[in-house]
Every structure is written in C-alpha cells, then in structure tokens.
Write an enzyme that holds these catalytic residues in place. Structure first.
Site, PDB file in Angstrom:
ATOM      1  N   HIS A  31       1.109  -1.381  -0.242  1.00  0.00           N
ATOM      2  CA  HIS A  31       0.232  -0.727  -0.002  1.00  0.00           C
ATOM      3  C   HIS A  31       0.616   1.008  -0.049  1.00  0.00           C
ATOM      4  O   HIS A  31       1.837   1.228   1.008  1.00  0.00           O
ATOM      5  CB  HIS A  31      -0.615  -0.241   1.251  1.00  0.00           C
ATOM      6  N   ASP A  81     -10.201  -3.264  -4.877  1.00  0.00           N
ATOM      7  CA  ASP A  81     -10.117  -2.616  -3.551  1.00  0.00           C
ATOM      8  C   ASP A  81     -11.657  -2.592  -2.514  1.00  0.00           C
ATOM      9  O   ASP A  81     -11.616  -1.541  -2.046  1.00  0.00           O
ATOM     10  CB  ASP A  81      -9.719  -1.608  -3.455  1.00  0.00           C
TER      11      ASP A  81
END
Lengths: 307, 430
Positions: free
Chosen positions: B179, B305
């Site tokens: 991330h 996501d």
C-alpha cells in the site's frame, strides 16, 4: 435583489451585483444608525440558530449582536454543549435544531464543507459562519465593506494578504470576493503556508514581504496559529515575525493612504506589533463594528425582515 | 457433472478468442471448446449470443470477517463478487484480529469453505498486527492458504522490515503487496493535494506520498529480486517508476481500481465521503496516465479494493469518515465506460480482469478459456442498460461512488467450477 430564503455558504453563491447591493445597504444602515441602536425593533417570533461547533468569540458575538439589532431571538449551541460527544452525528444535530423551527441557521465548524452538507439536508437557509480552511463569506463581506469605506472603488486596488494562507478560510473567501469586485490580490507568506497551485486561484504569490509591501493599498495580516511551528511548517514564530510580521519598521513601507486589516484575534507581537494596532491606517476595530452591520443586513434580507 | 454452455460468444483476449461457440465442462473443468458449433452434453445453458468470458479475478478485496461482520462477511462478500462476475477474490488481512498467523488464516479458510460462493484466497499480513514492527508468522499463513502478503491499509514504513520480508518470501515465490503511501507525507491529508484541495479547504495528500514508496520498493525489489505487487495505483509519477522498473526486467506488477480509472478529485467538491479513499482520487491528468498504463500493460490489472463500510462510518464529517468504497458489483459495468469512451479496448478490459491478475498471483489454472482449466466464467450481456442502485447490492454495505450511474453492460450469470452460482433473474443459486 432577492436574497430571501437563500443560503450563503461561499462567496461564489453571490453574484457581483448582490455583493455590491449588500455593501451599499450596509453603508446606508451605518449612516442611518451610526451602528448603535436597533434597526427595526422587535420581530416577535423570528429566530436564528447559531451552531458553533468550533470555539469562536468574535464571529458568534457578532452574529448575536446583528440578530439583536434586527430584533431576532438567537438560539445558541456550541461544541461543548452539543450532543457531538454523545454519539449523535453533526447532521442529526442540525436536523434536530431545525425541528425546533428557527428561521435560519448560522454554522461554524472546523471541518471544511460541513455547512454546505448541512444546507443540503435542511429547508431553512444556512449561513456559513466559517468552515475549516474553506470559506468565511461574512468575513469577506465585512472586509470588502471596510475597504470600500477607505476607497471609492475596488478596480485598481492592490490587496495584499499576508500569513498562513493554506489554513485560512478568511483568505479564500477574500480572494473570491475581492476578485469579483475587481481588485488585484497578492498573497504573501512562507512557501509552506501557501496553498498548492495558488497561482491558479488567480492571485500573485510573493515570498518577500518587504518587496511587495510598498505596492499595497490594503494590507491584510492573518492570524498565525501558534502550533504551526511544531508541525514542520515554520522553524519558529520568531522567524515568522522576522520575515512576515507587520512590525514598526515595516509600517514606514506601507502607503500613507493604505488600510491595515486583520480578521482577529490578533497575536500581538507575532503577526502584528502593538504599535501597528495604534497606527491610524489600522482598521481592526472598524472591521468588528462593520461585521455586525454586514451580518445584520445579510440576515435581514435572507429572513425578509429588511427590505 | 457435465454441462454445456452453448450459443455463446467465446471471449478470451489472452488467446485472441472472439467467436461463436460452446464450452463443455466436466468435473469443474473445461473439457471441450467448440468453435462455431453447439453441443448438448449434460445440463445445457443457452446463452443466446451473450459473451462468455473467463471468470473475473480480483486480487484486492476486504471482507471484514472476522471482526466487522456488520460491514461484510465472506458470505455476503462472495455473493457481491458473484453478482459482479468475479469467480476468484483475494481478501486482505486487515480484519479484527488481523490475519497474521495460521490460526486466523485457518478460521478464514473455514468460513470460506462454509459460506463462500466463489473462490477466495486469503492474503496474510507482512507484520504482526499490521504494526510494521516485526514479521508476522509467515510460514503458517502460507501453509494454511495465504497466496500473498500485505499490510494493505497501511504502508510498510520500515524499509528494513520490508526488505527482509521480501528476501524471506523468495523461498516461497509469492508476492508482497504494498500500500504505497508514506505516512508522514500523508499526514492529516484526506484528499489529493492540488487545485481542488486548495479551493475547497481539505488537507491534501501529495502525489509524492505514493511516488516515494513506489520508488523505494522498486529499489528493494531490485535488491531482493522478490515479487512486488503495487496496490491501487493513483499517481502518474508512480506509473513512470513502474514503467522503468519493468523495462529493467524487475518482477514488479501493479493494479488500479475502477474508481481511480473513472473518477477525479473534482468529485470532492461535494464533500461526499463516498469519494474518500486511500490513496485519494487524483487529477484528470493522473486518470489519463493510469488508463494509458493499463492499456499498455505497465499496470497489469484492475482490482476493486472492495472496502465495505457502514453508513455510520461514512455519514460523518469528511475528516472523520472511513476510507474506501465497495466495487465488486459495479466494476465491470463502470469500467466498460472506458470502452465506450474509446479509452480502452474491450479486449484489454477483460484481460485485465482475467488473465493478467491470474498471472500476477501465479494462478495458472484459471483466467483463460482453455481445456483443462477451471470452468469459471462470467457471462455478460454487452447490450443491457441499467441504473446502479446500491439498495440492490448483495454486499452488506452501500458505500459506492457510482450510485445512480446509467451503465450499458451487465453480468447476467456467473459460473464457478461449471455450476451457475449467480443469475440475473434468480440471484444467487445454491
């Protein structure tokens, strides 16, 4: 001009003619009342709710006094007495206050956009009393009025805003308002406190105050938040004052007919020296007095108690 | 069990397959592909000219189980996946407790077995409790079924920990997923830093927050030669670094979400928290670069996501609102807008939902229409208009930025292991 029932969330909600109308009405009112006695006597049954979710003395008391001048009742709710701590959302709080049936609501909140979001939920008009770093339209109106008192027209005026522009709703609303009125705006401060892509807002950006100060017709210093020095934004307040403070020495560089403004409260000795506050060019207290009148005119026309 | 899917347009861009035909499946696998012919073995599904594609593969979802089952469970999340044409999803470890040991992985595997209607593969944590301090119990997680490691939701700020984890993973050959957001550069930011943030007064997150981590991680990839997958890319600068890394032959891959492909920070002017996510929506210039990078293959695949949140987590002040949006049920339909706008070919869109993500995680048994591969399909009507209404979602959560969008393609049926598990008329078929 038909402002009846409308919200004021940001300066672009108003057309240029509407801003000029509000300024001119404020001028008439000031001439008539000398800024003291009540304007229209009592309006029994009309009320305005003041929801201040962020500490504020100046703006809240100004709205309160403006309401008194119009004979409106005020319903006050501030952050510490609200149910925000009890798990109610801010939007529920606003709906609940509306259910008490005030005629309008003034909202101040630390979060940008909150008055806009609340206004979409309510039927009554909402006036933005300052939201986050976004907008403070009534401050911009009172600043414009104060500037207009010193100069006959905005066209050709050079207004310099000095300080923490990044975190300033006052700067954003003033930029909008002054540009609509035809003034040229320059912002000045350390690069860390200038918003990204600021030039795209249509302003000049300067980092050297001493160079730009002699060209300004209006110098507006902003309040410096003292915590900025611990968040990697400025090395120290002392260094800030050295570079960007309106000091006694800098007074001599400011035009003799210029106005010096500050939205308050002033950190004496940081963004402005005490000697500056005593200078005849400084209109800080005039701004406060004008704020009451501008807000009275605005609320009066939104609520239809002024015609 | 034998079944035949006939009168289909067989569509598999990885093989340049785009023609009428039928597929015969048996024992959960594809046993025959008949071009321009129909067959009638076993149960027969007449697709009436609809497109039959490999089932979609999503490398990045959040199913909130264990710990936040009020937002999503593996049961509801996989139903949402099925409704969106996804037959394989990989769920991130930021559950409560965090999936950082074989115990949690095994619990999730059990839930997948009991409730999952599509294939689910868990992703384990890189660090214990996602704290970024020490390595999670890697071997047990991988033995129990984890297919990759990630601290998603958080960036691994300690480069040394990441370096060592990457080195360690070379003995398994599975990727780490980063991330990419530097904590300090994000600071208190809640949206893209740029003209819009300057105008609307929300704190910005600079592009550099993503770019510096992408650059750092690529250096570690070069050093360790471990597989590195970069999650939900948002910044045009990051794309340049990846293009360069790929040109050097490094084992780097990347994904992009439907929302970053379709939306920009202009949407934030409403202060609607359904546009709040990490990384943030960026500018039109970034969006165009992301689409170009997906088209050229610099970005490998689309991942949703899918991040379910309750109304209570979204209907608050912008600064306090949770990050993330759901995406499984809308991904194909909204991404098809890119095909309509001629920004992306249908072929590349489908490849980036099927073959490409399968390659990233090394799923060699799926992602294509080939004999011997899993009989997982998405069946799509490319001529069916509908309006996205979150009230109709199978997901427990409704936090989509695409509510009210008019879209023109629809997943009408989803097949896992040769069995229809979703049908637009009947819903979930079990």
């Amino acid at each position: 001009m038909d402002l009846l029932g409308r919200s004021l969330l940001d300066i672009p909600d108003l057309r240029r003619e509407e801003i000029l109308f509000l300024l001119s009405e404020t001028g008439k009112l000031k001439a008539k009342t000398k800024g003291t006695e009540s304007i229209l006597g009592g309006h029994v049954g009309r009320s305005v709710a003041l929801l201040f979710f962020e500490p504020s003395t100046r703006t809240r008391t100004s709205f309160q006094m403006a309401a008194y001048r119009l004979g409106l009742r005020t319903l006050k709710l501030d952050g510490s007495t609200s149910s925000a701590q009890k798990g109610e959302t801010i939007f529920d709080t606003a709906r609940n206050i509306e259910a008490l049936r005030p005629d309008a609501m003034v909202i101040r909140h630390a979060g940008s956009g909150i008055p806009l979001q609340i206004s979409k939920l309510l039927k009554i008009p909402v006036i933005n009393g300052g939201d986050g770093f976004h907008a403070h339209p009534t401050q911009a109106l009172l600043d414009a009025f104060t500037i207009q008192e010193g100069f006959s027209e905005f066209k050709g005026l050079h207004v310099l805003i000095v300080g923490d522009i990044s975190h300033s709703r006052v700067a954003r609303s003033n930029i909008h308002c002054l540009q609509m009125l035809g003034a040229k705006v320059t912002i000045c401060g350390p690069p860390t406190l200038i918003p990204p892509l600021a030039r795209e807002l249509g302003v000049e950006v300067k980092y050297n105050l001493d160079e730009v100060l002699p060209t300004a017709d209006v110098v507006m210093a902003l309040r410096m938040q003292t915590e900025r020095q611990n968040s990697f934004q400025i090395p120290s307040l002392k260094e800030y004052t050295t570079r960007y403070g309106i000091t006694s020495e800098r007074l001599s560089k400011i035009k003799s007919k210029a106005l010096i403004l500050h939205p308050g409260p002033v950190n004496r000795g940081i963004e402005m020296m005490s000697s500056v506050l005593r200078d005849p060019r400084c209109r800080v207290l005039e701004q406060v007095q004008n704020g009451v009148l501008v807000r009275a005119v605005l609320m009066g026309h939104i609520l239809g108690v002024l015609k | 069990v034998t079944a035949t899917f006939k009168n289909a347009i067989l569509f598999d861009p990885s093989q340049r397959l785009n023609e009428k035909g039928s597929i015969v499946v048996e024992g959960g696998k594809i046993v025959d592909i008949l071009k321009d012919k129909n067959a009638d073995s076993g149960k027969v599904y007449d697709l009436k000219g609809q497109y039959l594609m490999p089932g979609f593969v999503d490398l990045h979802v959040h199913f909130r189980e264990p710990g936040q089952e009020h937002k999503e469970t593996i049961g509801t999340g996989t139903r949402a996946a099925a409704a969106g044409g996804f037959t394989t999803v990989c769920c991130m470890p930021n559950t409560q407790p965090v999936n950082d040991s074989s115990f949690v992985t095994q619990y999730i595997m059990e839930k997948i077995h009991q409730q999952g209607v599509v294939r689910v593969h868990p992703i384990g944590a890189i660090s214990k409790n996602l704290e970024g301090q020490s390595m999670a119990a890697i071997h047990g997680m991988i033995e129990s079924g984890c297919v990759a490691l990630s601290d998603d939701g958080k960036c691994v700020m300690n480069a040394y920990l990441l370096r060592k984890t990457m080195e360690y993973l070379t003995s398994y050959g599975i990727p780490v997923i980063e991330h990419c957001e530097d904590d300090h550069l994000v600071g208190q930011g809640v949206m893209n830093e740029g003209l819009v943030s300057s105008q609307i007064g929300l704190r910005g997150i600079p592009h550099a927050a993503e770019d510096v981590i992408v650059s750092r991680d690529i250096s570690l990839c070069a050093h360790t030669n471990a597989k590195l997958h970069l999650a939900h890319l948002s910044s045009r600068g990051a794309v340049e670094y990846i293009a360069h890394a790929k040109a050097r032959g490094l084992p780097v891959t990347g994904e992009v979400t439907p929302h970053h492909l379709l939306l920009t920070d202009e949407s934030l002017r409403s202060y609607d928290t359904h546009y709040k996510m990490a990384p943030p929506l960026r500018t039109e210039a970034d969006r165009r670069v992301l689409v170009d990078a997906l088209r050229s293959g610099v970005i490998d695949c689309i991942a949703t996501d899918h991040a379910p949140h309750s109304e209570e987590d979204k209907d608050v002040e912008f600064e306090r609102a949770a990050n993330g949006v759901v995406g499984l049920e809308t991904a194909f339909a909204v991404c098809y807008k890119l095909v309509e706008k001629k920004e992306l070919s249908l072929e590349r869109l489908v490849e980036s939902l099927t073959y490409s993500p399968s390659r990233v995680f090394g799923f060699s048994d799926r992602g294509q229409l080939k004999k011997g591969l899993l009989a997982d399909f998405a069946i799509v009507d490319l001529n069916k208009s509908w309006k996205i209404d979150p009230q109709n979602f199978f997901s427990k959560s409704r936090n989509t930025p695409f509510a009210g969008w008019d879209v023109n393609v629809q997943v009408t049926s989803t097949v896992v292991a040769g069995e229809e598990i979703f049908n637009i008329e009947k819903g979930i078929c079990l």
